[in-house]
Design a protein around this motif. Structure first.
Motif: not given
Length: 84
Positions: A35-44, A73-77
């Motif tokens: 599935a195509l999604v939009e992601v909210y990522a986290e890094d340093r 790290f993917i915090a949410g999608w």
């Protein structure tokens, strides 16, 4: 692909967007395979809204256009909404 590879290591690519409601983002499960999604990522460097569509395939988050794995790290999608 590390998000730091598409920008210098000093400046956030996509500043955290505090206006994004947590209810809009799914963090408790994963999307259907492919599935195509939009992601909210986290890094340093903090939290980032990734500007391209992402797909979840074989337990990996990948850039939907290139197929490269996202090494962050993917915090949410949420479902892809297709920004201009």
């Amino acid at each position: 692909m590390s998000l730091s590879q598409i920008s210098d290591d000093k400046t956030p690519l996509f500043p955290a967007a505090p206006f994004l409601a947590e209810a809009d983002w799914n963090s408790s499960d994963v999307p259907e395979d492919g599935a195509l999604v939009e992601v909210y990522a986290e890094d340093r460097r903090g939290f980032y809204l990734v500007p391209f569509p992402v797909c979840f395939v074989a337990d990996e988050w990948r850039n939907a256009a290139t197929g490269q794995e996202l090494e962050t790290f993917i915090a949410g999608w949420r479902p892809w909404r297709g920004r201009a």
